[in-house]
Design a protein around this motif. Sequence first.
Motif, mmCIF file in Angstrom:
data_model
loop_
_atom_site.group_PDB
_atom_site.id
_atom_site.type_symbol
_atom_site.label_atom_id
_atom_site.label_comp_id
_atom_site.label_asym_id
_atom_site.label_seq_id
_atom_site.Cartn_x
_atom_site.Cartn_y
_atom_site.Cartn_z
ATOM 1 N N GLN A 57 57.762 12.722 79.080
ATOM 2 C CA GLN A 57 57.850 12.536 77.646
ATOM 3 C C GLN A 57 59.229 11.995 77.267
ATOM 4 O O GLN A 57 60.259 12.575 77.608
ATOM 5 N N ILE A 58 59.228 10.858 76.592
ATOM 6 C CA ILE A 58 60.461 10.301 76.037
ATOM 7 C C ILE A 58 60.330 10.324 74.524
ATOM 8 O O ILE A 58 59.341 9.842 73.960
ATOM 9 N N HIS A 59 61.308 10.920 73.859
ATOM 10 C CA HIS A 59 61.252 11.091 72.416
ATOM 11 C C HIS A 59 62.292 10.200 71.750
ATOM 12 O O HIS A 59 63.381 9.979 72.291
ATOM 13 N N THR A 67 64.935 12.602 76.762
ATOM 14 C CA THR A 67 63.946 13.436 77.429
ATOM 15 C C THR A 67 64.533 14.833 77.515
ATOM 16 O O THR A 67 65.760 15.001 77.433
ATOM 17 N N ASP A 68 63.694 15.839 77.641
ATOM 18 C CA ASP A 68 64.194 17.213 77.572
ATOM 19 C C ASP A 68 64.916 17.661 78.833
ATOM 20 O O ASP A 68 65.435 18.782 78.899
ATOM 21 N N GLY A 69 64.943 16.797 79.860
ATOM 22 C CA GLY A 69 65.711 17.137 81.059
ATOM 23 C C GLY A 69 65.060 18.195 81.909
ATOM 24 O O GLY A 69 65.700 18.788 82.768
ATOM 25 N N ALA A 73 69.652 21.789 74.183
ATOM 26 C CA ALA A 73 70.983 21.350 74.609
ATOM 27 C C ALA A 73 70.943 20.545 75.897
ATOM 28 O O ALA A 73 71.878 19.807 76.216
ATOM 29 N N ASN A 74 69.859 20.672 76.671
ATOM 30 C CA ASN A 74 69.757 19.948 77.941
ATOM 31 C C ASN A 74 69.105 18.575 77.794
ATOM 32 O O ASN A 74 68.827 17.910 78.799
ATOM 33 N N ALA A 75 68.846 18.170 76.554
ATOM 34 C CA ALA A 75 68.227 16.856 76.335
ATOM 35 C C ALA A 75 69.112 15.763 76.925
ATOM 36 O O ALA A 75 70.331 15.758 76.749
ATOM 37 N N VAL A 76 68.488 14.833 77.641
ATOM 38 C CA VAL A 76 69.210 13.730 78.282
ATOM 39 C C VAL A 76 69.017 12.465 77.454
ATOM 40 O O VAL A 76 67.885 12.055 77.183
ATOM 41 N N VAL A 77 70.116 11.864 77.035
ATOM 42 C CA VAL A 77 70.051 10.620 76.265
ATOM 43 C C VAL A 77 69.788 9.467 77.231
ATOM 44 O O VAL A 77 70.564 9.239 78.162
ATOM 45 N N ALA A 109 68.805 15.239 67.952
ATOM 46 C CA ALA A 109 68.056 15.291 69.208
ATOM 47 C C ALA A 109 68.269 16.629 69.905
ATOM 48 O O ALA A 109 67.328 17.231 70.439
ATOM 49 N N ARG A 110 69.497 17.123 69.920
ATOM 50 C CA ARG A 110 69.776 18.397 70.578
ATOM 51 C C ARG A 110 69.123 19.563 69.835
ATOM 52 O O ARG A 110 68.647 20.515 70.459
ATOM 53 N N ARG A 111 69.108 19.508 68.493
ATOM 54 C CA ARG A 111 68.460 20.576 67.735
ATOM 55 C C ARG A 111 66.957 20.614 68.011
ATOM 56 O O ARG A 111 66.345 21.674 68.083
ATOM 57 N N THR A 112 66.371 19.419 68.163
ATOM 58 C CA THR A 112 64.919 19.339 68.331
ATOM 59 C C THR A 112 64.490 19.584 69.767
ATOM 60 O O THR A 112 63.494 20.264 70.016
#
Length: 309
Positions: A2-4, A44-46, A24-28, A18-21
């Motif tokens: 999943q890519i958001h 992606t959520d990493g 904190a491990n979300a990868v840009v 992006a981090r709130r949604t």
Amino acid sequence: MQIHRVGGHDLRDALERARRTHGANAVVLAHEPMPGGGVTVSVTDGGPELEPGARDVAQRLAEAGASHDLTRDVLSALRESGVNGTFAIDTAASVLADAFRAAPSPRHGEGACVLALVGPTGSGKTTTVAKLARRMFRAGRRIRVATLDSNRHGGAEFLASECKRDGIHFAPVRYREDLTAMLADAGDADAFLLDTTGRSPKDREHLDQLADVLGDGLSGADVTAYLTVSAAASPESLDEVLRGFSTVKPRAVIVTKLDETRRTAAALEFAGRADLPVAFLCSGQDVNADLHRASPDRMADLVLGGRVR
């Protein structure tokens, strides 16, 4: 996988959202300006779907300014291949090499060909002409150099000085008739390099004049227009350049000023959107160096490694 995509007023705002949604491990993976203002980041959520090798590739693509679509395609290919760890970057390079198209070498055959560099002001045309002239001269090509940019202070003088150093014939021209006369008096020359006046892509009058100078039937010569663009330009400005210079009918792209940005993917992706191959990759002011023939592998290395090898 999943890519958001998350939008914000600016990059910091988009990253915070992006981090709130997504944690904190979300990868840009990429960030792009939105047409109406603001920035969109792709994350992606990493989680377990993004193993260390793919994470490394994702970070490299983000640093290179790769678009959401290109990033998605590369990471999807990694997932489908099952390759991970240190081998992921090799698979990513192969995917990128297939995504980028290189132009053939300038023709070396019967009759003289004209290689005209066109593009906006400040895109590096004059320096690139000097680099090409030296490279082709040292390769044994019989070349001549001309400029339509004779009114710009310093430009014509710089080319004249560089050509004099190697004994290359140089001449300023202003009109189609001047260029036609020079081609008719080509002697044993097999190639002409033509520097052109930089113009805004919105300057329709002068762009039409340039198209007329380079138009069909120029003393029977084969005219190849190279659209010269800076790697530091934004995707939006590159698309505007293409619209403005479309009347010149460019056949390939030259990407310059690679030393001024790490976000080099934008210019390469632009060439793909324009359905134009990339001819040369350039950086720096040294006319003896930093000019590379584009190849799929070199363009992939540029995106993933940040430099041309």
